[in-house]
Design an enzyme around this catalytic site. Structure first.
Site, mmCIF file in Angstrom:
data_model
loop_
_atom_site.group_PDB
_atom_site.id
_atom_site.type_symbol
_atom_site.label_atom_id
_atom_site.label_comp_id
_atom_site.label_asym_id
_atom_site.label_seq_id
_atom_site.Cartn_x
_atom_site.Cartn_y
_atom_site.Cartn_z
ATOM 1 N N CYS A 1 42.803 32.586 77.467
ATOM 2 C CA CYS A 1 42.823 31.122 77.340
ATOM 3 C C CYS A 1 43.462 30.623 76.046
ATOM 4 O O CYS A 1 43.014 30.962 74.956
ATOM 5 C CB CYS A 1 41.380 30.612 77.422
ATOM 6 N N TYR B 1 50.466 23.366 81.900
ATOM 7 C CA TYR B 1 49.495 23.252 83.008
ATOM 8 C C TYR B 1 49.893 22.137 83.968
ATOM 9 O O TYR B 1 49.702 22.251 85.182
ATOM 10 C CB TYR B 1 48.080 23.008 82.467
#
Lengths: 339, 339
Positions: free
Chosen positions: B59, B193
């Protein structure tokens, strides 16, 4: 990817599942229509305006026949029908003439590639592939031998070559060209498909390693000579081109062939641009069609959704290489230390 | 990708569907636990060994907190729990401590990230995200504010910085750093994203264009200075790094951000390698974890299988550039013409 319902079709459509071995590797179907062109009575006669070549700009196997047809001037005697790069919604293995007015090939009057295969052999169970040479007299498939078609164009079709057409398949090099074509076929042309269609990580990695080992070898070969056999373009260059030109726009991402982009190879990168800038190559290359096919409309195996492949690339060897960024700084330290 | 059955779990797991706008764009959920660290009674007390930082190496939002923690020496006073980069089979939004012995975090005794969120607020409906600072005294989530956490480490946690710890957030630059962080967040950190999670071609292309316009701008900015604010690494560099280091191995392929690889940018490419080679950056970067997560185990929207995005890249501008291959040839012609 779920299999689409076969709306508008009652025929059973063969999926690629029968082209997958028990170990998860891709075994491309063999060709059904392989009668050679030639002068013997059991061969396909070489005649002007008798055949129509069907292709889609997405397909590397079809692309090479279109390149050779153009380079040799056979576009004057063999017409060309172009199917859409997008698979029809009704099946995952057919090709559709949706680019044509009315959605049918203007000469053959067919909407789908499968129609000409069915007309020729109603028992035909394979995928309806391109390239395919259609005999306009018989209204049937004459030959879909993607491996040998360029060689027929180069040899048997010589009577119809344009004036001063190049010799892509010189007699004294045929043996060497055939041998290299075989390697290019297994490890590169079909090698990218073996990567993209692998249903196991092991099979994928094996194909990936063979592919890049071969590209490394050709990178070396092309460091001292302009083309694969020296100063002149041959049939082998056409075959290598059709995969290399699709590599960065399609295979790298869609088929997980991501150790390096072709443009990262100094020699292969320059080589494929050299060919691209040669009449017959770049002018028959349709990047939009290639991208649409491989990214939006590629044939996917029925059960591929359960298989996750971890891309082996990209090459990470550069992360510790010198960067020379320190020359931009007035400080020897990278961090501001308060005192 | 079908939603997996929630084997072994009776809880309803929130999918990301509620983070998708009507136009198909991705709107990241806001954080629920945003009480700041500080000295006031309504703030989280800054205490050594009171908190445990939970992350996964995959992440980017968590990675930046781990980088700053290490650079500042806060690894001596804040412990670290590491979840697997692979989403648990039972849900698509949770994180699992399967790397730990027995499959549970050795300090918190939890198997899933969601457990600490549920312990803190049984009504919590958001995704159980990392980074998260867990208060070991209360055994509850203290703060999961991925946007401000590095700033708290840099300011409020100063009493626990190691000797000669660098200043990543100098007072005279705070305003400029905040402004740039905002841009980096929207267009780059979250921008990738927005590309990867877009459910329409238009929304994807808009995010793609903003992303690369911003990268082009930073490429220019980094042509004359080593780091974003000159000679020294700041909080902004950490934030940019966490996306750039994932770009070529993950986003380029998995999120369709494929105009160019970061290594194709001369300045950004050198810049990210410079940071990678700096303690705190490369030694907290786990390429295997990053690849596993984004290529094998990324959270996918329930209905993503019906959406096909056509990658806008790669950059095709080089195809007609000079190749200089002709210098390797003895002939002026590329083709052998028989006479």
């Amino acid at each position: 990817m779920k299999q689409n319902n076969q709306v508008g079709s009652t025929k059973s459509v063969p999926m690629k599942a029968n082209e997958i071995s028990s170990d998860g590797s891709f075994k491309r179907q063999t060709n059904r229509f392989i009668t050679p062109f030639g002068n013997n009575s059991n061969e396909l006669p070489v005649e002007a305006n008798r055949y129509r070549l069907l292709w889609t700009a997405a397909c590397p196997w079809a692309h090479r026949t279109v390149i050779v047809r153009k380079i040799l001037g056979l576009d004057n005697v063999i017409s060309l029908g172009t199917a859409s790069p997008l698979r029809p919604k009704t099946t995952q293995v057919d090709w559709e003439f949706s680019l044509d007015e009315g959605g049918v090939d203007p000469i053959l009057g067919i909407q789908y590639m499968s129609e000409i295969y069915q007309k020729t052999d109603s028992e035909y169970k394979g995928r309806p592939t391109v390239p395919v040479m259609v005999d306009l007299k018989a209204q049937q498939v004459a030959n879909n031998d993607y491996f040998r078609l360029t060689n027929y164009f180069e040899t048997e079709w010589k009577p119809f070559h344009k004036e001063n057409a190049p010799n892509l398949y010189p007699k004294d090099l045929c043996g060497e060209i055939d041998a290299l074509n075989d390697v290019i076929f297994h490890d590169i042309n079909n090698g990218v498909y073996k990567c993209g269609f692998a249903l196991s990580q092991e099979v994928y990695e094996e194909a990936f390693d063979r592919l890049f080992a071969r590209l490394d070898e050709l990178e070396e070969r092309l460091s001292t000579q302009r083309f694969l056999f020296g100063d002149y373009i041959t049939d082998s260059d056409v075959r290598l081109y059709s995969t290399l030109v699709r590599f960065d726009v399609a295979y790298y991402t869609a088929f997980h062939t991501n150790r390096n982009l072709i443009k990262e190879f100094p020699n292969l990168g320059g080589y494929v641009r050299d060919l691209y800038q040669t009449p017959g190559f770049g002018d028959t290359t349709d990047f939009d069609a290639i991208k649409q096919h491989y990214h939006v409309s590629i044939t996917i195996f029925v059960d591929k959704e359960d298989v996750k492949i971890l891309p082996k690339g990209p090459d990470l060897s550069g992360w510790n290489a010198p960067h020379h960024r320190e020359t931009l700084s007035n400080s020897k330290e990278k961090f501001l230390i308060d005192n």
